[in-house]
Design a protein around this motif. Structure first.
Motif, mmCIF file in Angstrom:
data_model
loop_
_atom_site.group_PDB
_atom_site.id
_atom_site.type_symbol
_atom_site.label_atom_id
_atom_site.label_comp_id
_atom_site.label_asym_id
_atom_site.label_seq_id
_atom_site.Cartn_x
_atom_site.Cartn_y
_atom_site.Cartn_z
ATOM 1 N N LEU A 54 -1.648 -1.237 -4.154
ATOM 2 C CA LEU A 54 -2.696 -0.240 -3.982
ATOM 3 C C LEU A 54 -2.047 1.121 -3.786
ATOM 4 N N THR A 81 0.494 -7.419 -5.346
ATOM 5 C CA THR A 81 -0.771 -6.694 -5.254
ATOM 6 C C THR A 81 -0.457 -5.288 -4.759
ATOM 7 N N LEU A 109 0.850 -1.188 0.000
ATOM 8 C CA LEU A 109 0.000 0.000 0.000
ATOM 9 C C LEU A 109 0.885 1.237 0.000
ATOM 10 N N ARG A 148 -4.570 -0.778 -7.994
ATOM 11 C CA ARG A 148 -5.852 -0.301 -7.472
ATOM 12 C C ARG A 148 -5.625 1.061 -6.834
ATOM 13 N N CYS A 149 -6.362 2.059 -7.272
ATOM 14 C CA CYS A 149 -6.239 3.417 -6.761
ATOM 15 C C CYS A 149 -7.453 3.730 -5.894
ATOM 16 N N LEU A 168 -7.870 -1.445 4.845
ATOM 17 C CA LEU A 168 -6.786 -1.614 3.870
ATOM 18 C C LEU A 168 -5.427 -1.397 4.528
ATOM 19 N N TRP A 210 -3.101 4.849 -2.386
ATOM 20 C CA TRP A 210 -4.085 5.646 -1.643
ATOM 21 C C TRP A 210 -3.675 7.102 -1.803
#
Length: 99
Positions: free
Chosen positions: A33, A31, A2, A63-64, A89, A35
């Motif tokens: 992300l 994976t 993240l 993924r945003c 998250l 943020w």
């Protein structure tokens, strides 16, 4: 992974560094992300090329996300989440990188 991004595009190299880090992880099957904090969202919303900038990430499976209350209308490709979902998250991420 993240990434918490506070850098806006067009303001120094922070944005490019953030995007490159996220894309590198995604390229290796991690994976990933991203943020976005409020400041880069405001800048993105004013830029005519915001779709291209976001597509660079989403096109590679990144993924945003952003806090729903901070997300300006018209930024396709960024998922607006409530505080509880964002907390989840952050809690479940194997690693958090603040940029």
């Amino acid at each position: 992974m993240l990434y918490l991004v506070g850098h806006a595009p067009g303001r120094g190299g922070g944005w490019r560094e953030s995007v490159d880090m996220a894309l590198t992880g995604a390229a290796f099957g991690v994976t990933t992300l991203v943020w976005f904090e409020a400041a880069p969202l405001k800048v993105l919303a004013r830029r005519a090329d915001h779709g291209d900038l976001l597509a660079e990430l989403t096109g590679f499976g990144v993924r945003c996300v952003a806090r729903r209350d901070d997300l300006p209308a018209g930024l396709d490709g960024i998922e607006g989440l409530d505080d509880s979902a964002l907390h989840g998250l952050r809690h479940s991420a194997a690693q958090l990188v603040i940029l």
